[in-house]
Write an enzyme that holds these catalytic residues in place. Sequence first.
Site, PDB file in Angstrom:
ATOM      1  N   ASN A   7       7.505   7.370 -15.054  1.00  0.00           N
ATOM      2  CA  ASN A   7       6.160   7.548 -14.514  1.00  0.00           C
ATOM      3  C   ASN A   7       6.013   8.959 -13.969  1.00  0.00           C
ATOM      4  O   ASN A   7       6.996   9.618 -13.613  1.00  0.00           O
ATOM      5  CB  ASN A   7       5.907   6.528 -13.394  1.00  0.00           C
ATOM      6  N   ASP A  32       9.763  -1.380  -6.987  1.00  0.00           N
ATOM      7  CA  ASP A  32       9.330  -0.800  -5.715  1.00  0.00           C
ATOM      8  C   ASP A  32       8.393   0.357  -6.042  1.00  0.00           C
ATOM      9  O   ASP A  32       8.830   1.411  -6.516  1.00  0.00           O
ATOM     10  CB  ASP A  32      10.546  -0.316  -4.924  1.00  0.00           C
ATOM     11  N   LEU A  33       7.109   0.194  -5.844  1.00  0.00           N
ATOM     12  CA  LEU A  33       6.084   1.095  -6.346  1.00  0.00           C
ATOM     13  C   LEU A  33       6.345   2.552  -5.961  1.00  0.00           C
ATOM     14  O   LEU A  33       6.468   2.890  -4.787  1.00  0.00           O
ATOM     15  CB  LEU A  33       4.709   0.665  -5.811  1.00  0.00           C
ATOM     16  N   ASP A  34       6.414   3.412  -6.984  1.00  0.00           N
ATOM     17  CA  ASP A  34       6.556   4.863  -6.828  1.00  0.00           C
ATOM     18  C   ASP A  34       7.787   5.269  -6.029  1.00  0.00           C
ATOM     19  O   ASP A  34       7.806   6.328  -5.398  1.00  0.00           O
ATOM     20  CB  ASP A  34       5.300   5.461  -6.175  1.00  0.00           C
ATOM     21  N   GLU A  35       8.824   4.442  -6.050  1.00  0.00           N
ATOM     22  CA  GLU A  35      10.029   4.740  -5.283  1.00  0.00           C
ATOM     23  C   GLU A  35      11.274   4.822  -6.174  1.00  0.00           C
ATOM     24  O   GLU A  35      12.387   4.805  -5.678  1.00  0.00           O
ATOM     25  CB  GLU A  35      10.248   3.676  -4.201  1.00  0.00           C
TER      26      GLU A  35
END
Length: 287
Positions: free
Chosen positions: A193, A229-232
């Site tokens: 991403n 774990d969103l954007d981690e």
Amino acid sequence: MSTGGWILTLACFDRVGIVAAVSGFLARHDGFILDSQQYADLETGRFFMRVVFTSGGVGFPADREALVAAFAPVAHEFGFDWGLSARDERPRIVIAVSRGSHCLHDLLHRQQSGTLAAQIVAVVSNHDRLRAVTQWHDIPYHHLPVGPDGNEAQERAIEAVMADAGAPYLVLARYMQILTPDFARRLAGRCVNIHHSFLPGFKGARPYHRAHERGVKLIGATAHFVTDDLDEGPIIEQAVERVDHRDCIDDLIRIGRDIEAQVLARAVDALGERRVFLNGNRTVVFR
């Protein structure tokens, strides 16, 4: 000497003798090392290595199958998690995109100009806006809208496109949908991403507007592996650029989009050249 060659990648628990075992194997089989990089993580006890080599004599194995069979005992002895790829083999990727086109345009241009280290074999989107530019590049475009029951059916359709295209990697080029945890886990280590580097600050909508209100002096972008774990997820590539009080919101958006496109392309190239290794919540990226 062969003008092609091979890329060997490996990761394992660190111990004495790994480099000697690999280089010794290549020497015994008339392998000629073109480039070699290794890293020992003293914190985790893990070892990572990338070797580019080619034939240096008549004793070199005839093909990939013979090379794999010859190296397998060494890999077993040291417990390698390893891979062997032809140097000119470009991994196949599917790109997911929404309405924003800057990252997609950049990747398509790099592929057309022959400078992208991966091969774009399909584009999927929850909108139909970017069909024309994708098909102009002679790449299949799949409009996969999100249904009223959620993302699960659409994500299964994305996986079907990947399977049909023989693509192990999914690249989110400003794909503005949150992946379900199950989908993220199924694509662990295979989904990349890109996002602005204000995170974890300025999450959500209109991040550049809110960053401008706070008078930020640095903006940038981060490419990372997707996790549940969103954007981690583990970071692959980052870049920043200075801004100041003279830059308006449109300036920040323009600069930010340029950085996003560059950083995502570098991450895709790193994957394509087999320079990225997962190391827990971090990565090892050889230059």
